[in-house]
Scaffold this active site. Structure first.
Site, PDB file in Angstrom:
ATOM      1  N   GLY A 187      -1.487  -5.534 -13.274  1.00 32.63           N
ATOM      2  CA  GLY A 187      -1.271  -4.179 -13.074  1.00 32.63           C
ATOM      3  C   GLY A 187      -1.554  -3.844 -11.602  1.00 32.63           C
ATOM      4  O   GLY A 187      -0.970  -2.796 -11.296  1.00 32.63           O
ATOM      5  N   ASN A 230      -9.450   4.296 -18.137  1.00 35.10           N
ATOM      6  CA  ASN A 230     -10.165   3.100 -18.470  1.00 35.10           C
ATOM      7  C   ASN A 230     -11.559   3.015 -18.681  1.00 35.10           C
ATOM      8  O   ASN A 230     -12.208   1.940 -19.284  1.00 35.10           O
ATOM      9  CB  ASN A 230      -9.632   1.858 -17.235  1.00 35.10           C
ATOM     10  CG  ASN A 230     -10.274   2.363 -15.904  1.00 35.10           C
ATOM     11  OD1 ASN A 230      -9.832   3.448 -15.366  1.00 35.10           O
ATOM     12  ND2 ASN A 230     -11.340   1.667 -15.348  1.00 35.10           N
ATOM     13  N   GLN A 259      -4.222   0.825 -19.840  1.00 30.29           N
ATOM     14  CA  GLN A 259      -4.870   0.803 -21.032  1.00 30.29           C
ATOM     15  C   GLN A 259      -4.121   1.408 -22.308  1.00 30.29           C
ATOM     16  O   GLN A 259      -4.814   1.737 -23.212  1.00 30.29           O
ATOM     17  CB  GLN A 259      -6.250   1.536 -20.827  1.00 30.29           C
ATOM     18  CG  GLN A 259      -7.288   0.989 -19.613  1.00 30.29           C
ATOM     19  CD  GLN A 259      -7.825  -0.370 -20.212  1.00 30.29           C
ATOM     20  OE1 GLN A 259      -7.846  -0.703 -21.437  1.00 30.29           O
ATOM     21  NE2 GLN A 259      -8.469  -1.083 -19.157  1.00 30.29           N
ATOM     22  N   SER A 280      -0.029  -4.471 -17.698  1.00 31.40           N
ATOM     23  CA  SER A 280      -0.596  -5.719 -17.352  1.00 31.40           C
ATOM     24  C   SER A 280      -0.898  -6.441 -18.691  1.00 31.40           C
ATOM     25  O   SER A 280      -1.289  -6.062 -19.807  1.00 31.40           O
ATOM     26  CB  SER A 280      -2.083  -5.438 -17.078  1.00 31.40           C
ATOM     27  OG  SER A 280      -2.959  -6.713 -16.801  1.00 31.40           O
ATOM     28  N   HIS A 317      -3.050  -9.316 -19.663  1.00 36.33           N
ATOM     29  CA  HIS A 317      -4.313  -9.667 -20.141  1.00 36.33           C
ATOM     30  C   HIS A 317      -5.032  -8.501 -21.077  1.00 36.33           C
ATOM     31  O   HIS A 317      -5.910  -8.954 -21.571  1.00 36.33           O
ATOM     32  CB  HIS A 317      -5.020 -10.603 -19.082  1.00 36.33           C
ATOM     33  CG  HIS A 317      -5.660  -9.444 -18.158  1.00 36.33           C
ATOM     34  ND1 HIS A 317      -7.203  -9.208 -18.321  1.00 36.33           N
ATOM     35  CD2 HIS A 317      -5.100  -8.712 -17.256  1.00 36.33           C
ATOM     36  CE1 HIS A 317      -7.393  -8.388 -17.260  1.00 36.33           C
ATOM     37  NE2 HIS A 317      -6.245  -7.932 -16.426  1.00 36.33           N
ATOM     38  N   THR A 329       8.796 -17.521  -6.980  1.00 36.86           N
ATOM     39  CA  THR A 329       9.182 -18.111  -8.046  1.00 36.86           C
ATOM     40  C   THR A 329       8.371 -17.428  -9.173  1.00 36.86           C
ATOM     41  O   THR A 329       7.499 -17.028  -9.260  1.00 36.86           O
ATOM     42  CB  THR A 329       8.587 -19.589  -7.885  1.00 36.86           C
ATOM     43  OG1 THR A 329       9.274 -20.202  -7.025  1.00 36.86           O
ATOM     44  CG2 THR A 329       9.111 -20.154  -9.031  1.00 36.86           C
ATOM     45  N   CYS A 372     -12.821  -4.140 -12.781  1.00 43.39           N
ATOM     46  CA  CYS A 372     -11.805  -4.550 -11.919  1.00 43.39           C
ATOM     47  C   CYS A 372     -12.194  -4.217 -10.602  1.00 43.39           C
ATOM     48  O   CYS A 372     -11.545  -4.464  -9.605  1.00 43.39           O
ATOM     49  CB  CYS A 372     -10.756  -3.889 -12.114  1.00 43.39           C
ATOM     50  SG  CYS A 372      -9.816  -4.366 -13.819  1.00 43.39           S
TER      51      CYS A 372
END
Length: 384
Positions: free
Chosen positions: A70, A150, A180, A200, A202, A238, A326
């Site tokens: 994110g 959030n 969120q 994001s 996760h 990559t 975060c």
């Protein structure tokens, strides 16, 4: 008993996600840029994930750009969007309650000479539309507003914001931080008038270290990572095949059961709020329970500092948050809660519970039982 009510910080990976991550790390481990069979196998996982996400959002696969999460998605949208469009204007609009992944890049842009306007919010944490209307200008090039806050779960009127931008600042890019919101709401960027959308992995039971940015084919963005020219030159490096594959599987699974998941979280939120109402002087923050996001419940336990409550619950196997996970381990007063007009003593007593569909009523009851036991004790202690 262990109770994890910090799902807005991160979630447990689905078993299906774990399986595909292991497979792409140990069996189909090729570099997707390689031209041999191993590379082609790896590239298929990337293409499949883009197709899964494009279907969910009803967009084109080429409009999905994979990132490290994110924060990178937000940075690319804001800095890349501002730099690519600075000939059209110099004015950026955001809100007073954005996540640091938005507010910090905006501050950086301000230091580069861009003019920034911060929109106020009401006592529920919702952006004030009349304030937006008043500051939109012909030279506004970028507007960034989160979908779901959030900290308190406030849901922003995204479609109405987009409509007003189109009317008064048609050249402006509209960026939405949906970190969120994705996996909790059906989001269709083209229908909703969103040019850039950050997500994001996760937060939706996918792996950490991966996310994506939806970039409308009409939007101009300047790449921020240069090198081998991967992803059509928009983000060199990559591809994180295990992360990307896991993200696609997580998104597919969470949207397959979206309505049931959301209803379960709302019921759990209401059950906990009803139980907490029996404990004196606990305040619910943000929007009404069913108006706000299903997974977030912000409460202020007056007379108890949030860190004290957090660690007391942790000793009983219950994990919650004292704010955004975060923004580093150093606790600073919440700018979101201050922008909502919350007094200092209430800010210092505020914690966040955040749920997933994997949480249970039994966990909620255990949490309520522990709260009934410890809150009176902590209040007596704090008065000494």
């Amino acid at each position: 008993m262990e109770v994890y009510f910090d799902n807005s910080a991160t979630t447990r990976c689905y078993d299906s996600v774990k399986d595909i991550v292991i497979r792409t790390m140990t069996e189909d481990f090729g570099n997707p840029s390689a031209m041999h069979l191993k590379g082609v196998e790896a590239e298929k996982y990337v293409k499949d994930s883009a197709a899964q996400l494009a279907r969910i959002l009803k967009v084109q696969e080429k409009e999905i750009l994979f990132t490290s999460g994110g924060t990178e998605s937000d940075n690319l949208a804001l800095i890349g969007g501002a730099m690519a469009n600075k000939r059209s204007g110099n004015h950026i609009i955001t809100t007073a309650v954005e996540h640091p992944a938005v507010s910090q890049p905006v501050m950086f842009l301000q230091e580069q000479g861009f003019e920034v306007t911060y929109l106020p919010v009401d006592s529920r944490g919702v952006v004030k539309l009349d304030a937006l209307e008043a500051v939109l200008r012909p030279d506004t090039i970028l507007v960034s507003v989160m979908f779901v806050n959030n900290e308190v779960g406030a849901v922003m009127p995204v479609e109405e914001i987009s409509r007003r931008i189109r009317e008064k600042s048609p050249k402006a890019l509209f960026h939405v931080d949906a970190i969120q919101a994705f996996g909790k709401y059906r989001i269709y960027p083209k229908k909703m008038g969103i040019d850039l959308l950050s997500v994001s992995s996760h937060k939706i039971h996918g792996p950490k270290g991966v996310g994506f940015l939806y970039i409308s084919e009409k939007a101009k963005i300047q790449p921020q990572i240069l090198g081998g020219g991967q992803q059509s030159g928009m983000r060199s490096g990559t591809d994180n095949v295990p992360g990307i594959a896991g993200l696609g599987v997580a998104a597919e699974e969470i949207y397959r059961n979206l309505d049931a998941n959301v209803e379960k979280m709302y019921c759990l939120k209401e059950h906990i709020a009803k139980g907490l109402a029996k404990i004196p002087d606990i305040r619910m923050n943000g929007m009404d329970l069913r108006e706000g996001a299903p997974q977030i419940l912000s409460i202020s336990v007056m007379g108890v500092r949030s860190e004290v409550l957090l660690h007391s619950l942790e000793e009983r196997g219950i994990f919650i948050s004292a704010g955004s996970a975060c923004s580093s381990h150093k606790r600073k007063p919440s700018s979101t809660l201050a922008a909502m007009g919350m007094p200092k003593d209430q800010i210092e007593s505020t914690v966040r519970l955040s749920f997933s569909e994997e949480n249970t009523v039994e966990e909620a009851d255990y949490f309520l039982q522990v709260m009934e036991e410890i809150v009176p004790m902590l209040r007596r202690y704090s008065r000494r």
